[in-house]
Design a protein around this motif. Structure first.
Motif, PDB file in Angstrom:
ATOM      1  N   UNK A 161       0.821  -1.217   0.000  1.00 34.21           N
ATOM      2  CA  UNK A 161       0.000   0.000   0.000  1.00 34.21           C
ATOM      3  C   UNK A 161       0.848   1.258   0.000  1.00 34.21           C
ATOM      4  N   UNK A 162       1.901   1.273   0.829  1.00 35.24           N
ATOM      5  CA  UNK A 162       2.764   2.452   0.910  1.00 35.24           C
ATOM      6  C   UNK A 162       3.488   2.706  -0.403  1.00 35.24           C
ATOM      7  N   UNK A 163       3.954   1.620  -1.062  1.00 31.96           N
ATOM      8  CA  UNK A 163       4.652   1.780  -2.343  1.00 31.96           C
ATOM      9  C   UNK A 163       3.690   2.287  -3.421  1.00 31.96           C
ATOM     10  N   UNK A 164       2.440   1.775  -3.374  1.00 37.18           N
ATOM     11  CA  UNK A 164       1.449   2.243  -4.366  1.00 37.18           C
ATOM     12  C   UNK A 164       1.180   3.733  -4.175  1.00 37.18           C
ATOM     13  N   UNK A 165       1.132   4.165  -2.894  1.00 37.16           N
ATOM     14  CA  UNK A 165       0.882   5.588  -2.680  1.00 37.16           C
ATOM     15  C   UNK A 165       2.067   6.411  -3.200  1.00 37.16           C
ATOM     16  N   UNK A 166       3.268   5.871  -3.082  1.00 34.82           N
ATOM     17  CA  UNK A 166       4.442   6.574  -3.639  1.00 34.82           C
ATOM     18  C   UNK A 166       4.322   6.695  -5.162  1.00 34.82           C
TER      19      UNK A 166
END
Ligand code: SF4
Length: 344
Positions: A161-166
């Motif tokens: 999820x965090x990488x997708x938000x990046x």
């Protein structure tokens, strides 16, 4: 932070017709999602916009980017009147103002690679022509948001999820915007990742000189990232000011209630503090109360609040404004009632 205003709204309205029957479908009423917002966002600052769900924060963020039509008031971006802007000039605004969405999974096309997603704004705005130049820029953007450029060929489902938000942030930065609206950008992330994304946004804001509107229902996150905070209730800004002043000495009862719900770091402090419990939900924006729109839940409400709509006025610290009759009306209650509860 500069004093120069980049985005300015005066009396901004976004009303939607609701209900209605028959051939002509005359609307039965109006849903006042944004209802007379006055707001300045200064160049290079982070303005936090906070309020409960359904108070109109996201609609206001969308209206500032002209993603929903406004129905009243004025809106300017870098001195240009945005109401009625069309065609090439609207497209240029879209390049200069980006959006980071709440749910990175829903906002990324699962069939497109990261390179295609991040490269799309470059293509649309004609910023890097040629495959090589575009690929180089995508790699730069991925590095900027803390991702390995080698992931450019992967698909959204291959990321956390965090990488997708990046990836979503890299896409929002591709048009080299001046202004970024982050709409609940950390709400769908694990708590451990939220701080990383907040710190990333803070670094990017400083590094690129961005102007940021950070929309969240989480006042502690907003306090962490913002230079100033604006508090929204039922379609209207009810308090605004420097983050430290609004976060430690709020002047409007609604802000005080929001602040009293933020967990404190020590159990002793938590036990000792006085919590302001608001009863009931935010009233429907299709039936805004007369007078002060917060009066049906305000523990301090007194006579003038029934009929007179309070305007924002300077109160508290320099630059702080609140819309409340407690400041300046003769006969206003001087202190909070004991064992605070909301009026029915
Ligand atoms: Fe409460 Fe009245 Fe102030 Fe509104 S104007 S916040 S009802 S005291």
């Amino acid at each position: 932070m500069s004093g120069d205003v980049l985005v300015s709204a005066r009396g901004l309205e976004v009303h939607f017709p609701v209900g209605g029957r028959g051939f002509r479908r005359k609307p039965a009423g109006l849903l006042r999602a944004v209802d007379g917002v006055d707001l300045d966002i200064h160049r290079g600052e982070t303005l936090g916009l906070v309020g409960e769900s359904g108070c109109g924060k996201s609609t206001l963020g969308n209206a500032l980017l002209r993603l929903v039509p406004t129905t009243g008031g004025t809106l300017t971006f870098d001195g240009t009147d945005l109401t009625g802007l069309e065609g090439r000039r609207l497209k240029e605004l879209r390049r200069r103002a980006g959006m980071v969405f709440q749910d990175p999974f829903a906002s990324l096309d699962p069939r497109r690679t990261v390179a295609q997603t991040v490269g799309e704004p470059l293509e649309v705005h004609g910023l890097r022509t040629g495959k090589r130049a575009r690929a180089d820029r995508v790699a730069e953007l991925l590095e900027l948001v803390g991702l390995d450029p080698g992931v450019a060929g992967r698909y959204p489902h291959e990321f956390s999820g965090g990488q997708r938000q990046r990836v979503g942030i890299a896409r929002a930065l591709a048009g080299e915007p001046d202004f970024l609206v982050c709409d609940e950008a950390i709400a769908s992330l694990d708590v451990s990742v939220q701080a990383q994304v907040l710190n990333l946004l803070r670094r990017l804001q400083r590094q690129l000189g961005l102007t940021l509107l950070f929309i969240s229902h989480d006042l502690s996150a907003v306090r962490h990232i913002s230079d100033r905070i604006a508090v929204m209730y039922l379609g209207r800004i009810v308090e605004v000011g420097p983050a430290r002043a609004v976060g430690t000495d709020p002047q409007m009862p609604y802000t005080q209630a929001l602040l009293s719900a933020v967990p404190l770091p020590h159990p002793k402090l938590e036990r000792e503090r006085k919590r302001i419990v608001l009863t009931g939900d935010v009233p429907s924006p299709a039936a805004v109360p007369s007078g002060c729109r917060f009066r049906t839940r305000c523990p301090y409400a007194f006579e003038p609040c029934d009929d007179v709509d309070p305007a924002l006025q300077s109160v508290g610290a320099p630059g702080q404004q609140a819309a409340c009759h407690l400041h300046g009306v003769v006969g206003a209650p001087a202190a909070a009632p004991e064992g605070v509860t909301a009026t029915p």
